[in-house]
Motif scaffolding. Structure first.
Motif, short mmCIF file in Angstrom:
data_model
loop_
_atom_site.label_atom_id
_atom_site.label_comp_id
_atom_site.label_asym_id
_atom_site.label_seq_id
_atom_site.Cartn_x
_atom_site.Cartn_y
_atom_site.Cartn_z
N VAL A 188 43.83 -31.06 -20.26
CA VAL A 188 44.82 -30.07 -19.85
C VAL A 188 45.72 -29.81 -21.06
O VAL A 188 46.62 -30.60 -21.35
CB VAL A 188 45.67 -30.57 -18.66
CG1 VAL A 188 46.62 -29.47 -18.19
CG2 VAL A 188 44.80 -31.06 -17.52
N ALA A 189 45.45 -28.74 -21.78
CA ALA A 189 46.20 -28.45 -23.00
C ALA A 189 47.54 -27.77 -22.72
O ALA A 189 48.43 -27.80 -23.54
CB ALA A 189 45.36 -27.60 -23.94
N GLU A 220 34.14 -34.40 -7.22
CA GLU A 220 34.68 -35.72 -6.86
C GLU A 220 35.80 -36.17 -7.79
O GLU A 220 36.80 -36.72 -7.33
CB GLU A 220 33.57 -36.76 -6.87
CG GLU A 220 34.03 -38.14 -6.42
CD GLU A 220 32.91 -39.14 -6.35
OE1 GLU A 220 33.22 -40.35 -6.25
OE2 GLU A 220 31.72 -38.75 -6.38
N HIS A 221 35.64 -35.95 -9.10
CA HIS A 221 36.59 -36.52 -10.07
C HIS A 221 37.47 -35.48 -10.75
O HIS A 221 38.47 -35.85 -11.36
CB HIS A 221 35.82 -37.28 -11.16
CG HIS A 221 34.99 -38.40 -10.62
ND1 HIS A 221 35.53 -39.61 -10.26
CD2 HIS A 221 33.67 -38.48 -10.37
CE1 HIS A 221 34.56 -40.40 -9.82
NE2 HIS A 221 33.43 -39.73 -9.87
N GLY A 222 37.10 -34.21 -10.68
CA GLY A 222 37.80 -33.16 -11.41
C GLY A 222 37.22 -33.00 -12.80
O GLY A 222 36.62 -33.93 -13.35
N ALA A 223 37.40 -31.82 -13.38
CA ALA A 223 36.86 -31.54 -14.70
C ALA A 223 37.49 -32.42 -15.77
O ALA A 223 36.86 -32.74 -16.77
CB ALA A 223 37.04 -30.07 -15.04
N VAL A 224 38.73 -32.80 -15.56
CA VAL A 224 39.44 -33.66 -16.52
C VAL A 224 39.36 -35.09 -15.99
O VAL A 224 40.20 -35.54 -15.22
CB VAL A 224 40.90 -33.20 -16.71
CG1 VAL A 224 41.63 -34.12 -17.68
CG2 VAL A 224 40.94 -31.76 -17.19
N SER A 225 38.27 -35.77 -16.37
CA SER A 225 38.03 -37.12 -15.86
C SER A 225 37.07 -37.86 -16.79
O SER A 225 36.34 -37.25 -17.58
CB SER A 225 37.41 -37.06 -14.46
OG SER A 225 36.14 -36.43 -14.50
N GLY A 258 48.81 -28.67 -15.30
CA GLY A 258 48.99 -30.10 -15.08
C GLY A 258 49.30 -30.42 -13.63
O GLY A 258 49.74 -29.56 -12.86
N THR A 259 49.04 -31.65 -13.27
CA THR A 259 49.37 -32.17 -11.94
C THR A 259 50.06 -33.52 -12.14
O THR A 259 50.05 -34.07 -13.25
CB THR A 259 48.10 -32.37 -11.09
OG1 THR A 259 47.31 -33.42 -11.68
CG2 THR A 259 47.27 -31.10 -10.98
N PRO A 260 50.64 -34.09 -11.09
CA PRO A 260 51.25 -35.42 -11.26
C PRO A 260 50.25 -36.47 -11.75
O PRO A 260 50.61 -37.32 -12.55
CB PRO A 260 51.75 -35.75 -9.85
CG PRO A 260 52.04 -34.41 -9.23
CD PRO A 260 50.94 -33.51 -9.77
N ASP A 261 48.99 -36.38 -11.30
CA ASP A 261 47.97 -37.33 -11.74
C ASP A 261 47.40 -37.01 -13.12
O ASP A 261 46.93 -37.91 -13.82
CB ASP A 261 46.81 -37.37 -10.74
CG ASP A 261 47.19 -38.02 -9.42
OD1 ASP A 261 48.22 -38.73 -9.38
OD2 ASP A 261 46.45 -37.81 -8.44
N LYS A 262 47.40 -35.73 -13.48
CA LYS A 262 46.87 -35.28 -14.76
C LYS A 262 47.85 -34.29 -15.38
O LYS A 262 47.66 -33.08 -15.34
CB LYS A 262 45.49 -34.63 -14.56
CG LYS A 262 44.44 -35.59 -14.03
CD LYS A 262 43.14 -34.89 -13.73
CE LYS A 262 42.17 -35.85 -13.03
NZ LYS A 262 40.93 -35.20 -12.63
#
Length: 165
Positions: free
Chosen positions: A105-106, A74-79, A111-115
């Motif tokens: 995200v090192a 639902e939220h992603g691992a980086v949340s 990376g993504t636009p949101d993360k």
């Protein structure tokens, strides 16, 4: 940033946890155990450092720290949700009074636009069962992002673990 740059922070943390007879556990993804390493670089850390878990994959987050798979989906691992679950899982798995969890995200990719690269969620598990979490976006290459994450994790612990009485 070298590990010696963390020595003063770790010394202060060691003094606070040792004086209170409390212990710390770490749950790390993007930092790969770096927080645990700088803590255990200090002689006598067995008196206040309980355990460190490097849960890099989503499967490891679930099996080692009890992070529900649906949170990751639902939220992603980086949340926030996953960082908080990692912090709670570290407390539950180890019996420590304090925990710190990092997921991010090192870079250089991923990376993504949101993360974007540099996005790191840090959560601190507290003795009362509560959890605090913050998100930061650190600049620089992979090593710089990871070093800044370790520094922020330690600073966050120092802001939360009470100084001696």
């Amino acid at each position: 940033m070298s590990d010696t740059a963390f020595e003063a922070r770790v010394a202060a943390l060691a003094a606070r946890l040792g004086a209170a007879s409390q212990r710390l556990a770490t749950a790390e993804s993007c930092t790969g155990g770096w927080v645990a390493k700088v803590c255990t670089d200090r002689a006598g850390s067995s008196g206040w450092f309980e355990a460190g878990v490097v849960a890099y994959s989503n499967a490891a987050k679930q099996s080692l720290l009890g992070v529900p798979g649906d949170l990751i989906v639902e939220h992603g691992a980086v949340s926030r949700a996953v960082a908080e679950a990692m912090a709670r899982g570290a407390l539950a798995a180890t019996g420590a009074q304090w925990s710190v969890a990092l997921t991010g995200v090192a870079g250089p990719g991923g990376g993504t636009p949101d993360k974007p690269v540099g996005t790191v969620w840090i959560a601190w598990g507290l003795p009362d069962g509560g959890v605090d979490a913050v998100c930061s976006v650190f600049a620089g290459d992979r090593d710089a992002v990871r070093a800044a994450s370790v520094a922020a994790a330690l600073e966050g612990l120092l802001a939360r673990v009470p100084a001696g009485r």
